[in-house]
Design an enzyme around this catalytic site. Structure first.
Site, PDB file in Angstrom:
ATOM      1  N   GLY A 149     -23.693  24.220 -30.576  1.00 27.65           N
ATOM      2  CA  GLY A 149     -24.940  24.877 -30.207  1.00 27.65           C
ATOM      3  C   GLY A 149     -25.727  25.281 -31.436  1.00 27.65           C
ATOM      4  CB  CYS A 150     -29.334  25.900 -31.901  1.00 28.14           C
ATOM      5  SG  CYS A 150     -29.660  26.927 -30.445  1.00 28.14           S
ATOM      6  CE1 TYR A 151     -30.121  32.474 -31.988  1.00 31.59           C
ATOM      7  CE2 TYR A 151     -29.659  31.940 -29.700  1.00 31.59           C
ATOM      8  CZ  TYR A 151     -30.483  32.521 -30.653  1.00 31.59           C
ATOM      9  OH  TYR A 151     -31.648  33.136 -30.279  1.00 31.59           O
TER      10      TYR A 151
END
Length: 346
Positions: A149-151
């Protein structure tokens, strides 16, 4: 370098991630997008709905058919929302066919997925055949890659040099993460309404964001005593970008120069992670439009807290770009192939 053309399919092509894959893959020298697939019955040329693709692609979504995809391509990207790919990928997994999944469906074990995503998970027998792959620390023995995921990407890159050296105080890991609106996907809701986002700043999902368990899972892989982090997410009134501020204490007292060297040594052979000079912190604009993660750190000798700032473009390094980086690894290409992008600074 292997110059063989890699034929690919994209499932979930009309989401932000799928469209970004189309954009980036257009300039990849060894990739040909053979087919695109959507969950709707739209069969018009993709450029009708997305005019920015006119003259760049002449291709229309076709019905999802796993057997046809496997017969006509070398790899399939799933750029679907979480909860979709887990119901579509069994045949690919059984055939050991290469898949890169940008959703969260194969990042966690079944019990954790059910708790954090509030959905029925894929069978654990399928989950066991997937590999969570942070592309800058690529270690993969599976045909099924769960793209982070991005985070999680921004946070893990900020903490990796310390966790890999067993330096994180497990009771003092505080992450304040902020994202542009594209990180929420294309679905409309009140929180993504222009009037609510523009000239505003708000926190969301405190302590409940679905990227928390994948961050903790990977940190624990590096440093086994880490079981939890303090993690909050906020929405920035911008289209793209993630800004992670990590505040951590260490298991031993080290000088600022030593800490700087640890980060520089960790990433000296990682082409997409740039460490800022000592006490210089990055901003979002310097990475928007690129596959870079830029990291800076500063140490407070009075409080003994180390502040680490990590910035990425959530749609590229946090999604489509990292997926292509993983694909490059999988097919033994230089990991920078097709991803040598300069920031859209103005």
């Amino acid at each position: 370098m292997n110059k063989k053309i890699i034929n690919v399919a994209i499932v979930g092509v009309t989401g932000y991630g799928g469209l970004e894959l189309l954009r980036l893959l257009h300039n990849h020298p060894t990739v040909h997008v053979v087919s695109i697939h959507n969950t709707s019955n739209d069969s018009e040329d993709i450029s009708v709905s997305y005019p920015h693709l006119q003259s760049m692609y002449k291709i229309a979504p076709t019905p999802f058919d796993p057997l046809h995809i496997m017969q006509s391509t070398d790899l399939v990207f799933f750029a679907t929302s979480s909860g979709v790919s887990k119901d579509l990928v069994q045949l690919f997994i059984e055939a050991n066919f290469p898949v890169i999944d940008l959703s969260g469906d194969f990042r966690l074990n079944a019990p954790d997925y059910e708790v954090w995503y509030k959905k029925t998970p894929a069978p654990q027998s399928l989950l066991d055949q997937a590999n969570y792959s942070l592309a800058d620390f690529y270690q993969n023995d599976s045909h099924y890659i769960a793209n982070p995921g991005c985070y999680a990407t921004a946070t893990l890159l900020a903490l990796a040099p310390l966790a890999q050296q067993q330096l994180l105080d497990q009771e003092n890991i505080v992450i304040d993460a902020k994202s542009g609106l594209s990180g929420a996907g294309k679905s409309l809701n009140l929180s993504s309404h222009f009037v609510n986002v523009n000239e505003n700043f708000s926190m969301y999902k405190p302590n409940h964001h679905q990227h928390i368990p994948e961050i903790t899972q990977q940190l624990k892989h590096w440093q086994s005593n880490i079981d939890h982090i303090q993690f909050t997410t906020s929405l920035l009134p911008i289209n793209r970008g993630i800004f992670v501020s990590a505040y951590v204490k260490l298991t031993k007292q080290l000088s600022a120069d030593t800490l700087q060297k640890i980060f520089e040594d960790t990433y000296k052979n990682k082409p997409f992670v740039r460490v800022m000079p000592k006490d210089q912190l990055p901003d979002i604009k310097q990475v928007v439009g690129t596959n870079f993660a830029d990291i800076g750190l500063t140490y407070n000798p009075n409080t003994k807290y180390l502040t680490i700032v990590s910035v990425i473009d959530n749609m590229i390094k946090g999604a489509a770009g990292q997926a292509i980086q993983n694909m490059n690894h999988l097919f033994n290409l230089d990991e920078t192939t097709g991803l040598q992008l300069i920031a859209q600074y103005a």
